[in-house]
Scaffold this active site. Structure first.
Site, mmCIF file in Angstrom:
data_model
loop_
_atom_site.group_PDB
_atom_site.id
_atom_site.type_symbol
_atom_site.label_atom_id
_atom_site.label_comp_id
_atom_site.label_asym_id
_atom_site.label_seq_id
_atom_site.Cartn_x
_atom_site.Cartn_y
_atom_site.Cartn_z
ATOM 1 N N ARG A 49 -47.674 -26.881 -16.620
ATOM 2 C CA ARG A 49 -47.917 -25.842 -16.195
ATOM 3 C C ARG A 49 -47.454 -25.083 -14.758
ATOM 4 N NH1 ARG A 49 -52.440 -26.029 -13.164
ATOM 5 N NH2 ARG A 49 -53.495 -27.455 -13.849
ATOM 6 N N TYR A 101 -52.019 -0.231 -27.476
ATOM 7 C CA TYR A 101 -52.358 -1.495 -29.001
ATOM 8 C C TYR A 101 -53.594 -2.374 -28.467
ATOM 9 C CZ TYR A 101 -51.743 -6.188 -30.412
ATOM 10 O OH TYR A 101 -51.862 -7.471 -31.099
HETATM 11 C C1 PLP Z 1 -48.486 -6.962 -30.777
HETATM 12 C C2 PLP Z 1 -48.739 -6.464 -29.043
HETATM 13 C C3 PLP Z 1 -49.216 -6.782 -28.272
HETATM 14 C C4 PLP Z 1 -49.921 -8.106 -28.257
HETATM 15 O O1 PLP Z 1 -48.841 -9.218 -27.642
HETATM 16 P P1 PLP Z 1 -48.960 -11.045 -28.765
HETATM 17 O O2 PLP Z 1 -48.165 -12.035 -27.799
HETATM 18 O O3 PLP Z 1 -49.859 -10.390 -29.980
HETATM 19 O O4 PLP Z 1 -50.535 -11.653 -27.759
HETATM 20 C C5 PLP Z 1 -49.419 -5.737 -27.187
HETATM 21 N N1 PLP Z 1 -48.692 -5.107 -26.910
HETATM 22 C C6 PLP Z 1 -48.163 -4.643 -28.018
HETATM 23 C C7 PLP Z 1 -47.118 -3.520 -28.599
HETATM 24 C C8 PLP Z 1 -47.736 -5.835 -29.327
HETATM 25 O O5 PLP Z 1 -47.377 -4.991 -30.578
#
Ligand code: PLP
Length: 384
Positions: A49, A101
């Site tokens: 970890r 997002y």
């Molecule tokens: C998909 C995404 C995230 C989150 O990422 P995960 O790997 O799904 O946890 C954050 N920011 C953007 C712009 C994304 O497209």
């Protein structure tokens, strides 16, 4: 001598193994490492970890690509985001782009808020609004930029906002998932932290969930490293291997996908069924000039509004053959989705809500003629 970006993508983090000569970094599954006497660590590794050689290779790769000095890998983009959230103390205020997002907004609004961290949203693409939000008596502790944004592809001036944030004593974070370091390097533009969902373009093949952070700040890196271990949100060695494998071809994939996207955006704009196309490579896009300055290419994401409204939009996204109706983005295959009920469902009742007739495309690396024919057939099939 500094290598060009395309060269870095191929070689970063991939020194041949000094013992075996292996050209590809090994997937080191061991969770613990033999000590030569108490504390006598051979490679600096102690427990999986806290640190792992495959993860360390990936972390050095993102450092090279983002032109940083420290890199950290996480189990997902949101795990990386959460670790940045750990930098904030109760009572802190956070300023975010108003169309970040959905999962980032949900984390801030539903989780961080419970710990006394409040989040304001503003259209950071509007520099007057950004100036007002950062210039008050009680400036935010952190500014969260996403550019191009999702799903409207708004463009934020990273260096201008980072300068305002620095003057206000705030940390600037850029979510660089949509652009990738091939198209835009936020640390070079003054950002303190860059965060990625490696699930998207860096992985590039829709087969691994991962997150990355890069920075040039020793102090921020030290606190992130502490929380990466303390909260344990680390990726598996195999996932690190997959992300690195994807990163090797980042430049060629982005070149092809962006060229496809530019061609399709122009074509969509000429269709009578489409009322508006959001793509920063189009002259009609309000951020086009800034994108041309800030980005190498305008990227491979685009969205458009169907004149026929939500009913037609739902038929349209179900009628394509090559474009797969699915969430996510940034891989070799083209995807189509309706943000309102899908990726952006978590912001449905907020001011980040998007139009139900908005269609988002993640353009892949297929032949552009086939993609265009697929969309053309979907227009016909959906009576758009
Ligand atoms: C998909 C995404 C995230 C989150 O990422 P995960 O790997 O799904 O946890 C954050 N920011 C953007 C712009 C994304 O497209």
């Amino acid at each position: 001598m500094t290598d060009r970006f395309e060269t870095l993508t191929v070689h970063a983090g991939a020194e041949p193994d000094p013992r075996t000569g292996a050209v590809v970094p090994a997937i080191q599954m061991s969770t613990t490492f033999k000590q030569d006497g108490v504390g006598g660590l051979r490679g600096g590794f102690e427990y999986g970890r806290s640190g792992n050689p495959t993860r360390a290779a990936l972390e050095s790769a993102i450092v090279a690509l983002e032109n940083g000095t420290h890199g950290l890998a996480y189990a997902s983009g949101l795990a990386a985001t959460q670790n940045i959230g750990f930098l904030l103390e109760p009572g802190a205020r956070l300023l975010m782009s108003d169309d970040v997002y959905g999962g980032t907004w949900r984390l801030a609004d539903k989780v961080w808020r419970r710990y006394g961290i409040t989040t304001d949203t503003v259209d950071l693409a509007d520099l007057d609004a950004a100036t007002a939000a950062l210039g008050g008596e009680h400036p935010p502790r952190m500014v969260w930029i996403e550019t191009p944004s999702n799903p409207l592809l708004k463009i934020v001036d990273i260096s201008a906002v980072a300068r305002l944030a620095a003057a206000a004593g705030a940390t600037t974070v850029v979510d660089n998932t949509f652009a990738t370091p091939y198209l835009q390097r936020p640390l070079d533009l003054g950002a303190d932290l860059v965060v990625h969902s490696a699930t998207k373009y860096l992985g590039g093949h829709s087969d691994v969930i991962g997150g990355l952070v890069a920075t040039r700040s020793d102090a921020l890196a030290e606190r992130l490293r502490f929380h990466q271990n303390a909260a344990g949100s680390v990726p598996s060695p195999f996932d690190c291997f997959l992300v690195m494998r994807g990163m090797r071809t980042l430049a060629v994939r982005m070149d092809r996908a962006a060229a496809n996207a530019a061609a399709l955006a122009a074509w969509l704009e000429s269709r009578r069924e489409v009322s508006r196309v959001h793509y920063p490579g189009l002259a009609s896009h309000p951020g086009a000039e800034l994108a041309a300055r800030q980005m190498r290419l305008p990227g491979a994401m685009l969205s458009f509004e169907l004149a026929g409204g939500e009913v037609v939009a739902r038929r349209f996204v179900a009628a394509t053959r090559l474009f797969t109706l699915a969430e996510s983005l940034g891989a070799v295959e083209s995807l189509i989705e309706l943000p309102a009920p899908m990726t952006h469902a978590s912001v449905a009742d907020s001011r980040l809500a998007v139009s139900p007739s908005l269609v988002r495309l993640s353009i892949g690396i297929e032949a552009v003629e086939d993609l265009r024919a697929d969309l053309e057939a979907a227009f016909a099939a959906s009576d758009a």
